[in-house]
Design a protein around this motif. Structure first.
Motif, mmCIF file in Angstrom:
data_model
loop_
_atom_site.group_PDB
_atom_site.id
_atom_site.type_symbol
_atom_site.label_atom_id
_atom_site.label_comp_id
_atom_site.label_asym_id
_atom_site.label_seq_id
_atom_site.Cartn_x
_atom_site.Cartn_y
_atom_site.Cartn_z
ATOM 1 N N SER A 82 0.835 -1.206 0.000
ATOM 2 C CA SER A 82 0.000 0.000 0.000
ATOM 3 C C SER A 82 0.866 1.250 0.000
ATOM 4 O O SER A 82 0.589 2.205 -0.725
ATOM 5 N N ILE A 83 1.912 1.228 0.814
ATOM 6 C CA ILE A 83 2.782 2.405 0.881
ATOM 7 C C ILE A 83 3.437 2.648 -0.473
ATOM 8 O O ILE A 83 3.503 3.776 -0.955
ATOM 9 N N ARG A 84 3.868 1.550 -1.126
ATOM 10 C CA ARG A 84 4.507 1.706 -2.430
ATOM 11 C C ARG A 84 3.518 2.290 -3.442
ATOM 12 O O ARG A 84 3.832 3.214 -4.180
ATOM 13 N N ASP A 85 2.299 1.750 -3.450
ATOM 14 C CA ASP A 85 1.279 2.260 -4.378
ATOM 15 C C ASP A 85 0.999 3.725 -4.109
ATOM 16 O O ASP A 85 0.824 4.522 -5.021
ATOM 17 N N PHE A 86 0.941 4.051 -2.816
ATOM 18 C CA PHE A 86 0.636 5.427 -2.441
ATOM 19 C C PHE A 86 1.718 6.378 -2.956
ATOM 20 O O PHE A 86 1.431 7.428 -3.536
ATOM 21 N N LEU A 87 2.968 5.977 -2.773
ATOM 22 C CA LEU A 87 4.064 6.842 -3.214
ATOM 23 C C LEU A 87 4.115 6.931 -4.731
ATOM 24 O O LEU A 87 4.469 7.964 -5.295
ATOM 25 N N ALA A 88 3.718 5.833 -5.397
ATOM 26 C CA ALA A 88 3.770 5.823 -6.859
ATOM 27 C C ALA A 88 2.646 6.669 -7.452
ATOM 28 O O ALA A 88 2.711 7.100 -8.593
ATOM 29 N N GLN A 89 1.616 6.910 -6.655
ATOM 30 C CA GLN A 89 0.449 7.610 -7.177
ATOM 31 C C GLN A 89 0.774 9.025 -7.642
ATOM 32 O O GLN A 89 0.268 9.491 -8.651
ATOM 33 N N SER A 90 1.589 9.720 -6.897
ATOM 34 C CA SER A 90 1.914 11.094 -7.277
ATOM 35 C C SER A 90 3.228 11.512 -6.633
ATOM 36 O O SER A 90 3.498 11.165 -5.482
ATOM 37 N N PRO A 91 4.033 12.258 -7.386
ATOM 38 C CA PRO A 91 5.289 12.741 -6.787
ATOM 39 C C PRO A 91 5.042 13.623 -5.573
ATOM 40 O O PRO A 91 5.881 13.703 -4.684
ATOM 41 N N LEU A 92 3.860 14.274 -5.557
ATOM 42 C CA LEU A 92 3.562 15.138 -4.415
ATOM 43 C C LEU A 92 3.484 14.322 -3.127
ATOM 44 O O LEU A 92 3.842 14.794 -2.055
ATOM 45 N N ASN A 93 2.978 13.079 -3.238
ATOM 46 C CA ASN A 93 2.922 12.222 -2.057
ATOM 47 C C ASN A 93 4.320 11.970 -1.510
ATOM 48 O O ASN A 93 4.533 11.951 -0.303
ATOM 49 N N VAL A 94 5.272 11.773 -2.437
ATOM 50 C CA VAL A 94 6.652 11.533 -2.007
ATOM 51 C C VAL A 94 7.180 12.763 -1.279
ATOM 52 O O VAL A 94 7.784 12.651 -0.210
ATOM 53 N N VAL A 95 6.921 13.935 -1.857
ATOM 54 C CA VAL A 95 7.378 15.175 -1.220
ATOM 55 C C VAL A 95 6.788 15.298 0.179
ATOM 56 O O VAL A 95 7.489 15.592 1.154
ATOM 57 N N GLY A 96 5.483 15.046 0.288
ATOM 58 C CA GLY A 96 4.819 15.145 1.590
ATOM 59 C C GLY A 96 5.439 14.212 2.611
ATOM 60 O O GLY A 96 5.777 14.634 3.724
ATOM 61 N N VAL A 97 5.607 12.952 2.228
ATOM 62 C CA VAL A 97 6.171 11.973 3.163
ATOM 63 C C VAL A 97 7.588 12.373 3.554
ATOM 64 O O VAL A 97 7.978 12.299 4.724
ATOM 65 N N PHE A 98 8.342 12.874 2.565
ATOM 66 C CA PHE A 98 9.719 13.273 2.835
ATOM 67 C C PHE A 98 9.760 14.417 3.860
ATOM 68 O O PHE A 98 10.493 14.356 4.853
ATOM 69 N N LEU A 99 8.938 15.442 3.621
ATOM 70 C CA LEU A 99 8.921 16.590 4.537
ATOM 71 C C LEU A 99 8.555 16.155 5.950
ATOM 72 O O LEU A 99 9.177 16.553 6.932
ATOM 73 N N ILE A 100 7.524 15.306 6.040
ATOM 74 C CA ILE A 100 7.090 14.869 7.361
ATOM 75 C C ILE A 100 8.186 14.062 8.044
ATOM 76 O O ILE A 100 8.465 14.236 9.234
ATOM 77 N N ALA A 101 8.857 13.204 7.268
ATOM 78 C CA ALA A 101 9.940 12.400 7.847
ATOM 79 C C ALA A 101 11.022 13.308 8.408
ATOM 80 O O ALA A 101 11.497 13.108 9.534
ATOM 81 N N VAL A 102 11.391 14.339 7.636
ATOM 82 C CA VAL A 102 12.440 15.248 8.094
ATOM 83 C C VAL A 102 12.049 15.903 9.414
ATOM 84 O O VAL A 102 12.817 15.913 10.382
ATOM 85 N N PHE A 103 10.807 16.415 9.460
ATOM 86 C CA PHE A 103 10.441 17.165 10.664
ATOM 87 C C PHE A 103 10.147 16.254 11.860
ATOM 88 O O PHE A 103 10.374 16.641 12.998
ATOM 89 N N LEU A 104 9.671 15.037 11.590
ATOM 90 C CA LEU A 104 9.508 14.084 12.698
ATOM 91 C C LEU A 104 10.879 13.743 13.267
ATOM 92 O O LEU A 104 11.059 13.638 14.485
ATOM 93 N N PHE A 105 11.849 13.585 12.376
ATOM 94 C CA PHE A 105 13.209 13.299 12.815
ATOM 95 C C PHE A 105 13.727 14.443 13.684
ATOM 96 O O PHE A 105 14.294 14.227 14.763
ATOM 97 N N LEU A 106 13.486 15.672 13.222
ATOM 98 C CA LEU A 106 13.928 16.832 13.999
ATOM 99 C C LEU A 106 13.205 16.899 15.349
ATOM 100 O O LEU A 106 13.799 17.257 16.362
ATOM 101 N N ALA A 107 11.918 16.543 15.337
ATOM 102 C CA ALA A 107 11.173 16.582 16.597
ATOM 103 C C ALA A 107 11.770 15.597 17.594
ATOM 104 O O ALA A 107 11.831 15.854 18.793
ATOM 105 N N ALA A 108 12.248 14.464 17.084
ATOM 106 C CA ALA A 108 12.792 13.441 17.981
ATOM 107 C C ALA A 108 14.220 13.773 18.397
ATOM 108 O O ALA A 108 14.578 13.681 19.569
ATOM 109 N N PHE A 109 15.050 14.170 17.412
ATOM 110 C CA PHE A 109 16.478 14.304 17.715
ATOM 111 C C PHE A 109 17.012 15.721 17.537
ATOM 112 O O PHE A 109 18.196 15.960 17.733
#
Lengths: 303, 336
Positions: free
Chosen positions: A29-56
């Protein structure tokens, strides 16, 4: 199989078996979701970065985000201070990095409580119906009758200016939305055949709600939740900006922008970076929320 | 049928307003500070504080206080500002038009740009324009208004000097004679066109910032509504009849695509009133948002809570209006 009415031949059974995919895993499902639109990849990437910053973020910050060092106040970005320094000589990069945990942490707490309370109320109202439904829904109407920011402002102002009170204020503002949302879903679901079937075989209301109705409302809740993280982050920083939420020297982004206001003509970097961090965080969640909505609900795919 | 619906909504309005007053009343009583002490001032003697408590009815049981509060509200009496000692209603009357004017122009901006952008975005799907429309509709919801306001101020005022950095009119310029309280309207009514332009110039930056989120939502709603409608049979029929494309799009399709958008656009107005707080602070806009902000700074709970109540009531009224407009626009509801 256009010849319906005939028993399926071994050939059709074999093709059906061959064609039927292996059970879909979460990874698929995650792969399909990311393949659906490049914007999804951007969104997930941004969230990952800021979640990482929130933790560390506070651990990895190159300088102390709180300790003033007036000798280097209002320095433009340099190799030592990538994002420059503020009026007390604190490193803005370190402060932006440490700030992620406030915005995301607060949003996380607010929305967890709001979802729990709202879902609970919505399930009860929708399933019980009648007078209970009427009472609970009129209660949500009251809370929804205020623009969110204004009600939150009034609550935070009367309770006192702390981040904790901002959490209380925003939770009070958000739960009714989930109550409404879940109730609507329950009303729709409880007339469906599979729920009727469960009731017919004597399942208790608790079981019906927990096993049959709640899981089917999750998709809608998740989409709403993702979109609301952005709003909650913005509202928290907005309240902090007007002095109601986090207080200085807390490196909360809204508080930092409020501090930068006085200096923005001589130090563009001071106001730019906290605002950019805020924008990118919210953007990430908005992109993810939009993507999820399209992904989980085929009816809105065209939107 | 319409009458019945409106009557029902009016009943609901009364109920909601009562509820609003209850919430604000409760809020004013969870205040961690003793209101009598605030009014009396920090150095007043205990006797003086008690006297004020009696005078303001703060010693009575809660329900009596609520009835008293309600009684006041009906006569637009919101009590006195704890700091300025002026009636809050007087302050509100003075500051509300500024907020309304700002919100109106923000709305105008959102609708005037959002509807065409949404339509063109849908008609030329996946074109460059569509990309622009979709970017606006996501970015507009992601940029914090208070940050954008400061950035624009930096460029348009401090760097380029194109626009004023705040206030409704430059210092020293006389306000137009007050009719509506909206400077642009009053200036036109007075026949003073240059004053109108001046007020408009001051409105430009704040209303743009305030309207951006609404623009995002309007664009998105119109775009998705148009995409849905454009795929329907009657549009194909209209096209097959040989109607000009722009007639099909702007008359046949838009009319139906706008219907669901009306409700959302109406909701935006309430949100604009709320969002105005942040924008007003940055642009020194003398509206009720900035008034509330100053009241917060001074622990003037009476004023904060009254602003909340007024904005809540305005929000409810606007939503009622939107519902009525919706019914008038949608013939399907009219007959059922």
């Amino acid at each position: 199989m256009e010849r319906t009415g005939y028993a399926p031949t071994t050939r059709t059974i074999r093709t059906l078996v061959e064609r039927s995919p292996r059970p879909r895993t979460l990874l698929d499902s995650i792969r399909d979701f990311l393949a659906q639109s490049p914007l999804n990849v951007v969104g997930v990437f941004l969230i990952a970065v800021f979640l990482f910053l929130a933790a560390f973020g506070s651990l990895l910050a190159p300088h102390d985000p709180i300790q003033p060092n007036v000798a280097v106040k209002l320095q433009p970005p340099s190799s030592t201070y990538w994002f420059g320094t503020d009026e007390l000589g604190r490193d803005i990069l370190s402060r932006v990095m440490s700030g992620a945990k406030y915005s995301l942490g607060v949003a996380f707490i607010i929305l967890s409580i709001a979802v729990l309370v709202g879902t609970f109320v919505g399930l009860i109202a929708g399933y019980a119906g009648g007078i209970i439904d009427e009472l609970l829904m009129r209660l949500t109407d009251l809370f929804l009758a205020f623009p969110a920011l204004v009600l939150a402002m009034a609550i935070a102002a009367t309770l006192g200016r702390t981040l904790e009170n901002t959490v209380i204020a925003l939770t009070a503002v958000y739960w009714p939305w989930y109550a409404r949302l879940v109730r609507g879903q329950v009303l729709w679901l409880k007339e469906r055949e599979f729920v009727e079937a469960a009731r017919a075989i004597g399942a208790s209301p608790l079981r019906i709600l927990g096993r049959h109705i709640l899981p089917n409302t999750l998709a809608v809740i998740i989409v709403q939740l993702t979109l609301d993280v952005g709003y909650a982050v913005l509202a928290t920083s907005g309240l902090s900006f007007i002095g109601l939420g986090a207080q200085p020297p807390t490196p909360e982004w809204g508080t930092m922008i409020a501090g930068a206001r006085t200096f923005f003509r001589q130090a563009w970097w001071y106001i730019t970076f906290p605002g950019l961090a805020l924008t990118l965080t919210v953007l990430g969640f908005n992109l993810l929320g939009d993507g999820l909505r399209d992904f989980l609900d085929p009816r809105t795919r065209r939107r | 049928m319409i009458v019945q619906l409106i009557v029902r909504r009016l009943f609901f309005l009364v109920f909601v307003l009562l509820g609003l007053s209850l919430i604000t009343f409760v809020l004013s009583h969870v205040v961690p500070r003793d209101p009598a002490r605030i009014i009396a001032g920090p150095r007043a003697s205990p006797e003086a504080v008690e006297k004020i408590r009696k005078e303001y009815g703060l010693d009575q049981p809660l329900w009596r206080q609520y009835v008293r509060y309600l009684n006041g509200l009906i006569r637009f009496d919101f009590g006195k500002s704890l700091t300025s000692r002026r009636p809050v209603a007087e302050d509100l009357a003075r500051y509300l038009p500024a907020t309304l004017e700002l919100a109106l122009y923000a709305m105008l901006f959102a609708v005037a740009v959002g509807i065409p952008l949404g339509v063109l975005s849908a008609v030329r799907r996946n074109s460059l324009l569509d990309l622009f429309g979709r970017t606006i509709s996501i970015l507009g919801l992601s940029i914090p208004s208070f940050w954008l306001a400061l950035i624009l101020q930096f460029f348009l005022f401090a760097q380029l000097g194109l626009l004023p950095d705040g206030q409704r009119l430059p210092v020293g310029v006389r306000e137009p004679p007050r009719v509506t309280g909206l400077f642009t309207v009053d200036a036109l009514l007075a026949g003073n066109f240059s004053l109108f332009l001046l007020a408009l110039k001051h409105l430009l930056m704040p209303s743009l910032v305030l309207g951006l989120a609404a623009l995002a939502i309007v664009t998105r709603m119109v775009r998705s509504g148009m995409l849905e409608v454009l795929g329907q049979d009657y549009i194909r029929t209209a096209r097959a009849k040989g109607l000009q494309p722009h007639v099909v799009i702007w008359r046949h399709a838009l009319k139906n695509a706008l219907l669901p958008a009306v409700t959302v656009i109406g909701l935006q107005f309430g949100l604009l009133l709320g969002g105005a707080v942040l924008v007003e602070i940055i642009f020194s806009w003398p509206g009720i948002g900035r008034y509330a902000f100053q009241a917060i700074q001074n622990f003037d709970y009476n004023a904060v809570i009254s602003v909340t109540l007024v904005i809540g009531a305005a929000y409810v009224l606007v939503n009622l209006l939107v519902d009525i407009i919706y019914v008038l626009l949608d013939p399907r509801i009219r007959v059922t």
